[in-house]
Design an enzyme around this catalytic site. Structure first.
Site, PDB file in Angstrom:
ATOM      1  N   GLU A   1      -7.447   6.946   6.245  1.00  0.00           N
ATOM      2  CA  GLU A   1      -7.876   7.214   7.608  1.00  0.00           C
ATOM      3  C   GLU A   1      -6.582   7.265   8.434  1.00  0.00           C
ATOM      4  O   GLU A   1      -5.825   6.290   8.420  1.00  0.00           O
ATOM      5  CB  GLU A   1      -8.712   6.023   8.070  1.00  0.00           C
TER       6      GLU A   1
ATOM      7  N   ARG B   1      -9.131  -4.875  -3.887  1.00  0.00           N
ATOM      8  CA  ARG B   1      -7.991  -4.509  -3.049  1.00  0.00           C
ATOM      9  C   ARG B   1      -6.832  -5.476  -3.296  1.00  0.00           C
ATOM     10  O   ARG B   1      -7.027  -6.600  -3.765  1.00  0.00           O
ATOM     11  CB  ARG B   1      -8.371  -4.426  -1.577  1.00  0.00           C
TER      12      ARG B   1
ATOM     13  N   LYS C   1      -4.727  -2.845   8.653  1.00  0.00           N
ATOM     14  CA  LYS C   1      -4.076  -1.944   9.612  1.00  0.00           C
ATOM     15  C   LYS C   1      -4.253  -2.437  11.041  1.00  0.00           C
ATOM     16  O   LYS C   1      -3.371  -2.280  11.875  1.00  0.00           O
ATOM     17  CB  LYS C   1      -4.641  -0.528   9.472  1.00  0.00           C
TER      18      LYS C   1
END
Ligand code: ATP
Ligand code: MG
Length: 560
Positions: free
Chosen positions: A36, A261, A271
């Site tokens: 993204e 992850r 982020k």
């Protein structure tokens, strides 16, 4: 196509091997990396990049770069550019397959119309709070919206008006009609389109409605013919929804496979948090060498190989784990030990005058460029009567195990001679400012003239030949092992106040004058260093310490 390289297998490769055996995708392997564009990439993304591009390569397949740009408010072209640069720097090539979810907005819109026409989607006009209320909880079922039974015609008309910008944001949404009582909350009539009157970095002002991530993501994979859609574990519960969308419009079904992850000790990989560090100027931008971003590691001197090796070595798992950041640090050490040119640099200089060495003489001594790699050859290092050594390599009153320089004691200067400390000169405050030493001319390194042995060897730089450089030493940015668990504390409270130490006018061997961004050096005994791309000027280079030589927590204040 079989797995070509002898990479250790993992559960993802096993699934792919099985698909290839039973011809699920005609032996095709097509993956994608789908960031993204709302921030810079971090080391967690590097794991995903290495996995997706690595698998495509090993199976003779392809990997797309796809920007999941469904949220116009948070996305910026700067992020797109940085992501492209970072993926390329890591060594991967998406060829002509750079895609954007926004490329599919027309098609996604058509899918939405198709769902409405099938009676599988409806326009809801509850307020956002009501929608939340109606959704239920993990333990209680939700309930149907009073707007759920609108006619197909009415839905088509309202959706058209949403698209044309006739309604305000938040007044209506398009929802899939699935099951408000499903134990999987993702299936309780999820939103598929929302009104957002925002400018999009690629589609401009064309749209007043934007697809939700969940609606766009699975379809984007399907449209691109992605066979294996690798994503992190939190999307496991979304898979039934993606499958539902694909089934309803009869679209191609990629296989989604979830993996854990990456989490690293002393590091935050969200982020949102990284953006906060940047915005609150706790760090000096996304590429601050203390940031776990790919651009931060690059600026600090990490090599792409070290990051790829790290990603391979930690493998992929089905369960979340916290990886020790020293594994990453060892990976860069191992790589640079083989590659880095050695250099003599004195970080905190103390002047030494060798009183029996002739004035106005410079000897060029042989130094080894890399003891791990003979092909890197040798260089000449100038030696003269006045040199600098590290302050910490001298103790006036030596500890028992201190084998470096002290009054009356001898030490070897690397590549040069053995010197003996004859006299200590102090300033008015009592600080040692200079040492007067003598040298033994028969002890020249490599000459074979003398078999005199001393316990310590130190580095040095010829005073008149040295160049001044600044050196930035880094320590961990966070002072707790798992900062993501510290919900009670603010980011500021978790920051290690000593994460950056700037040393000015360090003394470097003259050849470093031409050092360039992208090169790696080992400053002997001090660690691995790289030229800083941001603060170096024509007149003075700034070096970032990439990593210390040994696997110790860098106590930069005392023992750098
Ligand atoms: P963050 O949680 O840091 O904001 P994200 O998942 O929202 O990250 P995306 O840009 O959506 O970021 O991620 C792109 C790809 O990278 C996704 O496939 C995602 O699964 C993967 N990814 C993101 N973070 C990690 C991580 N820590 N470890 C492994 N893969 C990750
Ligand atoms: Mg995401």
């Amino acid at each position: 196509m079989e797995n070509k390289e002898n990479k250790p297998s993992n559960f993802i490769r096993e699934i792919i091997d099985e698909h290839n055996l039973n011809n699920r995708f005609n032996k095709k392997v097509h993956t994608r990396f789908p960031p993204e564009p709302n921030g810079y990439l971090h080391i967690g993304h590097a794991k995903s990049i290495c996995l997706n591009f690595g698998i495509a390569k090993d199976y003779n397949g392809k990997c797309n770069l796809r920007f999941d740009d469904t949220n116009p408010a948070k996305e910026e072209v700067e992020y797109v550019d940085s992501i492209r640069e970072d993926v390329r720097w890591l060594g991967f090539d998406w060829e002509d397959r750079e895609f954007y979810a926004s490329d599919y907005f027309d098609q996604l819109y058509n899918y939405a119309i198709e769902l409405i026409k099938k009676g599988k989607a409806y326009v809801d006009s509850l307020s956002p709070e009501e929608i939340r209320e109606y959704r239920g909880t993990p333990t209680e079922p939700g309930k149907n919206s009073p707007y759920r039974e609108r006619t197909i015609e009415e839905n088509l008309e309202l959706f058209e008006k949403m698209k044309n910008g006739d309604f305000e944001e938040g007044t209506h949404i398009l929802r899939a009609k699935i099951d408000m009582t499903s134990p999987n909350i993702n299936l309780r009539d999820p939103a598929i389109y929302r009104i957002k009157k925002a400018h999009h970095h690629r589609t401009g002002d064309k749209w007043n409605i934007y697809p939700m991530y969940d609606f766009a993501h699975g379809f984007s994979d399907s449209i691109e013919g992605v066979t294996h859609s690798l994503c992190t574990l939190e999307f496991e519960n979304h898979r039934p929804l993606y499958d539902w969308f694909l089934d309803e419009v009869n679209a191609f079904h990629p296989q989604q496979i979830e993996f854990a992850r990456l989490n690293l000790t002393y590091t935050l990989l969200s982020k949102r948090k990284l953006l906060q560090l940047v915005q609150e100027k706790i760090v000096d931008g996304w590429d601050d060498p203390r940031m776990p971003t790919i651009s931060g590691y690059r600026r600090r001197g990490y090599t792409p190989e070290s990051i790829r090796n790290f990603a391979d070595s930690i493998g992929v798992a089905k369960r979340d784990a916290l990886i020790d950041v020293t594994i990453l640090e060892n990976s860069i050490r191992e790589d640079l030990n083989k590659k880095a040119q050695r250099a003599l640099v004195v970080l905190e200089p103390l002047k030494v005058t060798i009183s029996n060495y002739p004035e106005n003489v410079t000897e060029d001594l042989d130094a080894t460029n890399n003891p791990e790699d003979e092909t890197m050859g040798k260089r000449k290092v100038p030696f003269s009567r006045e040199i600098f050594i590290e302050k910490e390599d001298f103790q006036e009153f030596p500890h028992k195990k201190f084998h470096r320089l002290s009054p009356g004691n001898e030490v070897r200067l690397k590549y040069a001679y053995i010197i003996k400390c004859e006299k200590v000169i102090k300033d008015d405050s009592g600080e040692v400012v200079e040492l007067i030493c003598s040298y033994d001319k028969d002890t020249k390194s490599g000459s074979g003239n003398s078999d005199k042995k001393v316990k310590g060897t130190i580095h040095w730089v010829s005073a008149k030949d040295a160049i001044n450089v600044d050196v930035f030493l880094y320590d961990r940015l966070f002072n707790v092992e798992n900062p993501s668990l510290e919900k009670e504390k603010t980011l500021h409270e978790l920051i290690n106040p000593n994460s950056l130490l700037k040393l000015e006018n360090c003394k470097a061997e003259p050849f470093l004058k031409v050092a360039k961004v992208g090169e790696n050096y080992q400053f002997e005994r001090k660690g691995y260093f790289a030229v800083d791309s941001k603060y170096s000027t024509e007149n003075k280079l700034v070096f970032n310490r990439t990593v210390t030589l040994k696997d110790t927590w860098a106590k930069i204040s005392q023992n750098s």
